[in-house]
Every structure is written in structure tokens, then in C-alpha cells.
Write a protein that holds these residues in place. Sequence first.
Motif, PDB file in Angstrom:
ATOM      1  N   GLY A  83       0.715  -1.139  -0.118  1.00  0.00           N
ATOM      2  CA  GLY A  83       0.073   0.040  -0.076  1.00  0.00           C
ATOM      3  C   GLY A  83       0.826   1.188   0.031  1.00  0.00           C
ATOM      4  N   PHE A  84       2.064   1.151  -0.155  1.00  0.00           N
ATOM      5  CA  PHE A  84       3.039   2.290  -0.029  1.00  0.00           C
ATOM      6  C   PHE A  84       3.338   2.760  -1.445  1.00  0.00           C
ATOM      7  CE2 PHE A  84       3.152   1.078   4.092  1.00  0.00           C
ATOM      8  CZ  PHE A  84       3.705   2.190   5.074  1.00  0.00           C
ATOM      9  N   ASP A  85       3.289   3.960  -1.861  1.00  0.00           N
ATOM     10  CA  ASP A  85       3.472   4.461  -3.117  1.00  0.00           C
ATOM     11  C   ASP A  85       4.641   5.610  -2.727  1.00  0.00           C
ATOM     12  OD1 ASP A  85       3.723   5.977  -5.467  1.00  0.00           O
ATOM     13  OD2 ASP A  85       1.456   5.375  -5.975  1.00  0.00           O
ATOM     14  N   ALA A  86       5.829   5.409  -3.052  1.00  0.00           N
ATOM     15  CA  ALA A  86       6.939   6.213  -2.625  1.00  0.00           C
ATOM     16  C   ALA A  86       6.832   7.545  -3.603  1.00  0.00           C
ATOM     17  CB  ALA A  86       8.588   5.764  -2.800  1.00  0.00           C
ATOM     18  N   GLN A  98     -10.801   7.723  12.518  1.00  0.00           N
ATOM     19  CA  GLN A  98     -10.068   6.728  11.423  1.00  0.00           C
ATOM     20  C   GLN A  98      -9.363   7.440  10.445  1.00  0.00           C
ATOM     21  OE1 GLN A  98     -13.331   3.876  10.842  1.00  0.00           O
ATOM     22  NE2 GLN A  98     -13.014   2.873  13.001  1.00  0.00           N
ATOM     23  N   ALA A  99     -10.089   8.439   9.872  1.00  0.00           N
ATOM     24  CA  ALA A  99      -9.669   9.265   8.935  1.00  0.00           C
ATOM     25  C   ALA A  99      -8.579  10.500   9.053  1.00  0.00           C
ATOM     26  CB  ALA A  99     -10.798   9.968   8.105  1.00  0.00           C
ATOM     27  N   PHE A 100      -8.064  10.308  10.416  1.00  0.00           N
ATOM     28  CA  PHE A 100      -7.048  11.134  10.913  1.00  0.00           C
ATOM     29  C   PHE A 100      -7.526  12.738  11.116  1.00  0.00           C
ATOM     30  CE2 PHE A 100      -4.373   7.992   8.851  1.00  0.00           C
ATOM     31  CZ  PHE A 100      -3.541   7.729   9.934  1.00  0.00           C
ATOM     32  N   ALA A 101      -8.821  13.032  11.580  1.00  0.00           N
ATOM     33  CA  ALA A 101      -9.556  14.228  11.762  1.00  0.00           C
ATOM     34  C   ALA A 101      -8.746  14.947  13.185  1.00  0.00           C
ATOM     35  CB  ALA A 101     -10.895  14.312  11.958  1.00  0.00           C
ATOM     36  N   GLY A 102      -8.230  14.130  14.039  1.00  0.00           N
ATOM     37  CA  GLY A 102      -7.723  14.296  15.263  1.00  0.00           C
ATOM     38  C   GLY A 102      -6.308  14.898  14.949  1.00  0.00           C
ATOM     39  N   ASN A 103      -5.664  14.535  13.739  1.00  0.00           N
ATOM     40  CA  ASN A 103      -4.363  14.735  13.723  1.00  0.00           C
ATOM     41  C   ASN A 103      -4.130  16.202  12.964  1.00  0.00           C
ATOM     42  OD1 ASN A 103      -1.516  13.638  11.744  1.00  0.00           O
ATOM     43  ND2 ASN A 103      -1.594  13.462  14.011  1.00  0.00           N
ATOM     44  N   ALA A 104      -4.757  17.123  13.449  1.00  0.00           N
ATOM     45  CA  ALA A 104      -4.987  18.372  12.476  1.00  0.00           C
ATOM     46  C   ALA A 104      -3.941  19.472  13.467  1.00  0.00           C
ATOM     47  CB  ALA A 104      -6.512  18.925  12.925  1.00  0.00           C
ATOM     48  N   ILE A 105      -3.632  20.705  13.101  1.00  0.00           N
ATOM     49  CA  ILE A 105      -3.004  21.544  13.647  1.00  0.00           C
ATOM     50  C   ILE A 105      -3.345  22.928  13.252  1.00  0.00           C
ATOM     51  CG2 ILE A 105      -1.015  21.535  11.647  1.00  0.00           C
ATOM     52  CD1 ILE A 105       0.930  21.746  14.071  1.00  0.00           C
ATOM     53  N   SER A 106      -3.414  23.905  14.164  1.00  0.00           N
ATOM     54  CA  SER A 106      -3.468  25.277  13.837  1.00  0.00           C
ATOM     55  C   SER A 106      -2.327  26.097  13.901  1.00  0.00           C
ATOM     56  CB  SER A 106      -4.202  25.871  14.843  1.00  0.00           C
ATOM     57  OG  SER A 106      -3.964  25.814  16.263  1.00  0.00           O
ATOM     58  N   LEU A 107      -1.716  26.355  12.572  1.00  0.00           N
ATOM     59  CA  LEU A 107      -0.419  26.987  12.538  1.00  0.00           C
ATOM     60  C   LEU A 107      -0.529  28.835  12.564  1.00  0.00           C
ATOM     61  CD1 LEU A 107       1.274  24.695   9.957  1.00  0.00           C
ATOM     62  CD2 LEU A 107       1.868  25.090  12.444  1.00  0.00           C
ATOM     63  N   THR A 108      -1.856  28.916  12.470  1.00  0.00           N
ATOM     64  CA  THR A 108      -1.987  30.429  12.602  1.00  0.00           C
ATOM     65  C   THR A 108      -3.292  30.747  13.545  1.00  0.00           C
ATOM     66  OG1 THR A 108      -3.587  30.690  10.779  1.00  0.00           O
ATOM     67  CG2 THR A 108      -1.486  30.777  10.238  1.00  0.00           C
ATOM     68  N   SER A 109      -3.658  31.744  13.870  1.00  0.00           N
ATOM     69  CA  SER A 109      -4.860  31.892  14.779  1.00  0.00           C
ATOM     70  C   SER A 109      -6.026  31.696  13.959  1.00  0.00           C
ATOM     71  CB  SER A 109      -4.929  33.055  15.675  1.00  0.00           C
ATOM     72  OG  SER A 109      -4.983  34.195  14.510  1.00  0.00           O
ATOM     73  N   THR A 110      -6.111  31.505  12.679  1.00  0.00           N
ATOM     74  CA  THR A 110      -7.603  31.357  12.102  1.00  0.00           C
ATOM     75  C   THR A 110      -7.597  30.228  11.173  1.00  0.00           C
ATOM     76  OG1 THR A 110      -6.813  33.068  10.130  1.00  0.00           O
ATOM     77  CG2 THR A 110      -7.923  33.824  12.156  1.00  0.00           C
ATOM     78  N   ARG A 111      -6.489  29.561  10.947  1.00  0.00           N
ATOM     79  CA  ARG A 111      -6.476  28.444  10.104  1.00  0.00           C
ATOM     80  C   ARG A 111      -6.123  26.806  10.757  1.00  0.00           C
ATOM     81  NH1 ARG A 111      -5.013  29.385   4.736  1.00  0.00           N
ATOM     82  NH2 ARG A 111      -6.007  31.610   4.251  1.00  0.00           N
ATOM     83  N   ALA A 130      -6.670  15.876   3.321  1.00  0.00           N
ATOM     84  CA  ALA A 130      -7.996  15.960   2.756  1.00  0.00           C
ATOM     85  C   ALA A 130      -8.789  14.667   2.929  1.00  0.00           C
ATOM     86  CB  ALA A 130      -7.786  15.841   0.928  1.00  0.00           C
ATOM     87  N   THR A 131      -8.278  13.710   3.487  1.00  0.00           N
ATOM     88  CA  THR A 131      -8.929  12.390   4.021  1.00  0.00           C
ATOM     89  C   THR A 131      -9.732  12.942   5.436  1.00  0.00           C
ATOM     90  OG1 THR A 131      -7.286  10.999   2.970  1.00  0.00           O
ATOM     91  CG2 THR A 131      -8.594  10.331   4.758  1.00  0.00           C
ATOM     92  N   GLU A 145      -7.789  24.355   5.961  1.00  0.00           N
ATOM     93  CA  GLU A 145      -6.984  24.311   4.710  1.00  0.00           C
ATOM     94  C   GLU A 145      -6.685  22.657   4.749  1.00  0.00           C
ATOM     95  OE1 GLU A 145      -2.917  25.752   2.480  1.00  0.00           O
ATOM     96  OE2 GLU A 145      -4.156  27.068   3.706  1.00  0.00           O
ATOM     97  N   SER A 146      -6.726  22.042   3.545  1.00  0.00           N
ATOM     98  CA  SER A 146      -6.519  20.531   3.594  1.00  0.00           C
ATOM     99  C   SER A 146      -5.502  20.341   2.420  1.00  0.00           C
ATOM    100  CB  SER A 146      -7.577  19.727   3.361  1.00  0.00           C
ATOM    101  OG  SER A 146      -8.583  19.962   2.217  1.00  0.00           O
ATOM    102  N   VAL A 147      -4.877  19.224   2.420  1.00  0.00           N
ATOM    103  CA  VAL A 147      -3.888  18.672   1.478  1.00  0.00           C
ATOM    104  C   VAL A 147      -3.951  17.291   1.326  1.00  0.00           C
ATOM    105  CG1 VAL A 147      -1.484  18.573   0.742  1.00  0.00           C
ATOM    106  CG2 VAL A 147      -2.064  20.369   2.253  1.00  0.00           C
ATOM    107  N   GLU A 148      -4.026  16.752   0.099  1.00  0.00           N
ATOM    108  CA  GLU A 148      -4.207  15.223   0.036  1.00  0.00           C
ATOM    109  C   GLU A 148      -2.892  14.611   0.341  1.00  0.00           C
ATOM    110  OE1 GLU A 148      -5.793  12.212  -0.249  1.00  0.00           O
ATOM    111  OE2 GLU A 148      -7.380  13.365  -1.396  1.00  0.00           O
ATOM    112  N   LEU A 149      -3.098  13.849   1.417  1.00  0.00           N
ATOM    113  CA  LEU A 149      -1.796  13.094   1.893  1.00  0.00           C
ATOM    114  C   LEU A 149      -2.083  11.538   2.067  1.00  0.00           C
ATOM    115  CD1 LEU A 149      -0.912  15.321   4.742  1.00  0.00           C
ATOM    116  CD2 LEU A 149       0.085  15.303   2.842  1.00  0.00           C
ATOM    117  N   SER A 150      -2.846  11.178   1.109  1.00  0.00           N
ATOM    118  CA  SER A 150      -3.369   9.666   1.183  1.00  0.00           C
ATOM    119  C   SER A 150      -2.195   8.677   1.155  1.00  0.00           C
ATOM    120  CB  SER A 150      -4.385   9.093   0.034  1.00  0.00           C
ATOM    121  OG  SER A 150      -3.528   9.294  -1.372  1.00  0.00           O
TER     122      SER A 150
END
Length: 312
Positions: free
Chosen positions: A54-57, A250-263, A268-269, A290-295
Motif C-alpha cells: 500500500g506504499f507509493d513512494a 479513523q480518517a485522521f481528523a484528530g491529527n490536525a494543527i493550527s499554525l495560525t490563529s484562524t487556520r 484531505a481525507t 486548509e487541507s492537503v491530499e496526503l493519502s
Amino acid sequence: MITRDVAAFLAAARDCMPDFGPATARAAFLVAPDGFARADESAGDNRYMAAADGFDAALALRQHRALHMALSRLLPTACFAGAADTPDALFPNNVFATARADACRPEAFAPRLVVGRMRHAVRWREAAREDIRAWFRDVMGYEELDLSAQPHPCELTGALVIDRARGLGYCGLSERCDAQGAALLHAAFGLRATLAFELAPGEYHANVVLAVLAGRAMLVSPDGFADPGVASAIAGLYPHAARLEAHERQAFAGNAISLTSTRVSMSATAHRALSFATQDMLASAGFSVESVELSAIEAAGGSLRCCVAEVF
């Protein structure tokens, strides 16, 4: 104080004002997924990791570059090269973190780089990287606190979620951070109060099931805690909190971060999995997502927050 007593922690935390330091980082750094592959040793206690096929380098490298570009629009973001013998190095926040003395005690210690003690030997090589250490020492002028050689696992901001505004820590105990490791982290970051709690069986890091966003909001997955009541109790400390459902965790919604006070930045998952209730909470707290595709990267068992080492 560091404690497992929820009531004692809450009593102390309620008195902590948001004057410990900046709620969000002033810069960040990444490590590229060069040599990206399944680390079988790490997979032993990471249920989120995919099988080797399942790894695609190539895709992981492209997605990581897109992540670097997205974060660079928010704050200065450096990226170090990876290596074939460090397949987990794209998750540097477990190995390297920074701390500054709280605003009320500027004499406590100089800005410091903290180097963690990883549980698995496959990750010990990351902690020995001289280029990252030298960047902080010789370029940034940071002192170094090296925990990598002591025997207690303490995987930094993977195990410890920090409210930087109030100096509060939430430390998930597992095979990747024991009680003594939690105490070392509490001291290393000079925190005012830290709550240590057991993660649910099968969970490896607190930052997969818990996120403090710019000191004023929380995402928390009760089913990621051995005692879901702990999750509810700490969520009550924040004016804005969302209790994530199992599919969001399971979709990693808890693995989020705020790098500014408003974002809020997440994969993307994770973004696609957000419930209406979670979306409403983020909007009411004044955050856009702000999301980025990281599948491809998520096949390695971590997501966006795991990729980001903050510089305070």
C-alpha cells in the motif's frame, strides 16, 4: 504539576491564563519522505499503517511537496532531506520539538530543542541527525535537551499534545510514552500542568485522537481514550470543542494543527470525513480549514500533524 488525577488537573488548569506564550508556532520544519517504505518495526504498534504493497513512494514525495508549499503560505517552513535508512523520518514531530520559557518566567531557560527517545530502534537514527541539531544550535541559537539516550520512551508531540497558550499538556500513555517519559516531557517543555492518561488499546499517540487549536478549541476522539470520560472532561476546558466520531478519528481528523490563529490544517481525507457538528464548531471558533491530499503518506500510519515539527 503532572498528575493522572483529572479533578486535580482541571482545578489547576482553570486557573491558567493564556499568557504562557504564543498559541501558534513562528515557523515549522518537515523531513521529506525520501526512501519512503513500510517500517515493519513501527507497524507493530501502529494500527493505522498499511501493508507494504500500500506504499507509493513517488506519490508520497509529490504529496509531501504539496504540503510544504501549502504550509509555506502560512508561515516559514523548512524541509530537510530524508534517507532510505530512516523510513519514518517524515514524521519529525515525534523526534524533535522546541520549547520556550513561559512569558512570566523568561529566566527559566533559553529557547531549546528537545530530542525525544523513540520506542523503536528503526527511529533512533533520526534522533542522531547532526544536520537538524546543528541548524537549531548553530543557526537558531537554541540550547539542546537530549532525551534520546535515556531508557524511557517519550515521543514528544506525538505523545504530548500541548496547549502552548496556557502551558498545559495532555500526555497519552502507551508503549511509546511511559509514565517516566511523560514526566520528562512535562519538565522539558516547562509546562504548568500536565494530565497523563491511558490511551485506548491500539492507539499509539495522543495527537491522533486529540488536538488543541490555537489555545481556544479542541478536537477530541473519546474512543481513543481508555476512559472516554477523560476526553469529555478536558474538552470542557475549551469554549469550542468537537467530540469526533469513530469515522472521523479513523480518517485522521484528530491529527490536525493550527499554525495560525484562524487556520486549521489537516489532510484531505480528514477534511472529507468531518461531520456537520465538527465543521460547525470550527466555524464558530473562527477557523477555516486548509487541507492537503496526503493519502500516500497516511499509509505510513500518520497524517498532517505528524509531519509538522513546530518552531516556537
